[in-house]
Design a protein around this motif. Sequence first.
Motif, short mmCIF file in Angstrom:
data_model
loop_
_atom_site.label_atom_id
_atom_site.label_comp_id
_atom_site.label_asym_id
_atom_site.label_seq_id
_atom_site.Cartn_x
_atom_site.Cartn_y
_atom_site.Cartn_z
N ILE A 183 0.84 -1.20 0.00
CA ILE A 183 0.00 0.00 0.00
C ILE A 183 0.87 1.25 0.00
O ILE A 183 0.62 2.19 -0.76
CB ILE A 183 -0.97 -0.01 1.20
N SER A 184 1.91 1.26 0.83
CA SER A 184 2.78 2.44 0.87
C SER A 184 3.53 2.60 -0.45
O SER A 184 3.70 3.72 -0.94
CB SER A 184 3.75 2.35 2.04
N GLN A 185 3.95 1.48 -1.07
CA GLN A 185 4.61 1.57 -2.38
C GLN A 185 3.64 2.09 -3.44
O GLN A 185 4.00 2.92 -4.27
CB GLN A 185 5.15 0.21 -2.81
N ARG A 186 2.41 1.61 -3.38
CA ARG A 186 1.40 2.06 -4.34
C ARG A 186 1.12 3.54 -4.14
O ARG A 186 1.02 4.30 -5.11
CB ARG A 186 0.11 1.26 -4.17
N GLU A 187 1.01 3.98 -2.87
CA GLU A 187 0.77 5.40 -2.61
C GLU A 187 1.94 6.24 -3.09
O GLU A 187 1.74 7.32 -3.65
CB GLU A 187 0.50 5.61 -1.13
N ALA A 188 3.16 5.75 -2.87
CA ALA A 188 4.34 6.48 -3.35
C ALA A 188 4.33 6.54 -4.87
O ALA A 188 4.65 7.58 -5.47
CB ALA A 188 5.62 5.81 -2.84
N PHE A 189 3.97 5.42 -5.52
CA PHE A 189 3.89 5.40 -6.98
C PHE A 189 2.85 6.38 -7.48
O PHE A 189 3.10 7.15 -8.41
CB PHE A 189 3.56 3.97 -7.43
N TYR A 190 1.66 6.39 -6.83
CA TYR A 190 0.62 7.32 -7.23
C TYR A 190 1.06 8.76 -6.99
O TYR A 190 0.75 9.65 -7.80
CB TYR A 190 -0.68 7.04 -6.49
N ALA A 191 1.77 9.01 -5.89
CA ALA A 191 2.27 10.36 -5.62
C ALA A 191 3.27 10.78 -6.69
O ALA A 191 3.25 11.93 -7.16
CB ALA A 191 2.91 10.42 -4.23
N ASP A 192 4.14 9.85 -7.10
CA ASP A 192 5.10 10.15 -8.18
C ASP A 192 4.35 10.45 -9.48
O ASP A 192 4.70 11.40 -10.19
CB ASP A 192 6.06 8.97 -8.40
N ARG A 227 3.71 18.26 -13.16
CA ARG A 227 4.85 18.82 -13.87
C ARG A 227 4.56 18.90 -15.36
O ARG A 227 4.84 19.92 -16.01
CB ARG A 227 6.10 17.97 -13.63
N MET A 228 3.98 17.83 -15.91
CA MET A 228 3.66 17.83 -17.34
C MET A 228 2.60 18.88 -17.66
O MET A 228 2.67 19.54 -18.70
CB MET A 228 3.17 16.44 -17.78
N ARG A 229 1.62 19.05 -16.77
CA ARG A 229 0.60 20.07 -16.99
C ARG A 229 1.23 21.46 -16.98
O ARG A 229 0.91 22.30 -17.83
CB ARG A 229 -0.50 19.98 -15.93
N GLU A 230 2.12 21.70 -16.02
CA GLU A 230 2.80 23.00 -15.96
C GLU A 230 3.64 23.22 -17.21
O GLU A 230 3.66 24.32 -17.78
CB GLU A 230 3.67 23.09 -14.71
#
Length: 135
Positions: free
Chosen positions: A57-66, A73-76
């Motif tokens: 879950i923490s890896q998935r959350e980190a992946f989603y945060a990335d 960043r791409m939107r900016e």
Amino acid sequence: MPTELYRDYADLALYLLPLASAIALGLWAIMKRRDAKHQAELQAARDSRKAERDEMISQREAFYADIKSEVVRMRELYESELDRGISLRTALADAAHREMNLQETILDLTRKVETLQEEVAELRKELAARESWAS
């Protein structure tokens, strides 16, 4: 004889009953210890699965945060490129407008130069005519 036999069995039971109780108590303790060990193993397995699940879950959350930060960043970047494109188009339109104004100015100046050249030609003719009259 049967009473003696019963008495022997009763005496034997007095010796065997504590022995059987001790054996039963030992077996109960062994089974309880084995059950506690089994329960501990089950709990350790549950804890391990829970820890793995929490890690996933923490890896998935980190992946989603990335991914989310990359999307931001791409939107900016897209918005800045869009702004840059708009400003380039505006600058191009301004340059085209200035070029058009310069072309009009060049045409006006060309007309004025032609008019002045015609006037100079006429003045030369008049001067030549006057010089020919004067001579």
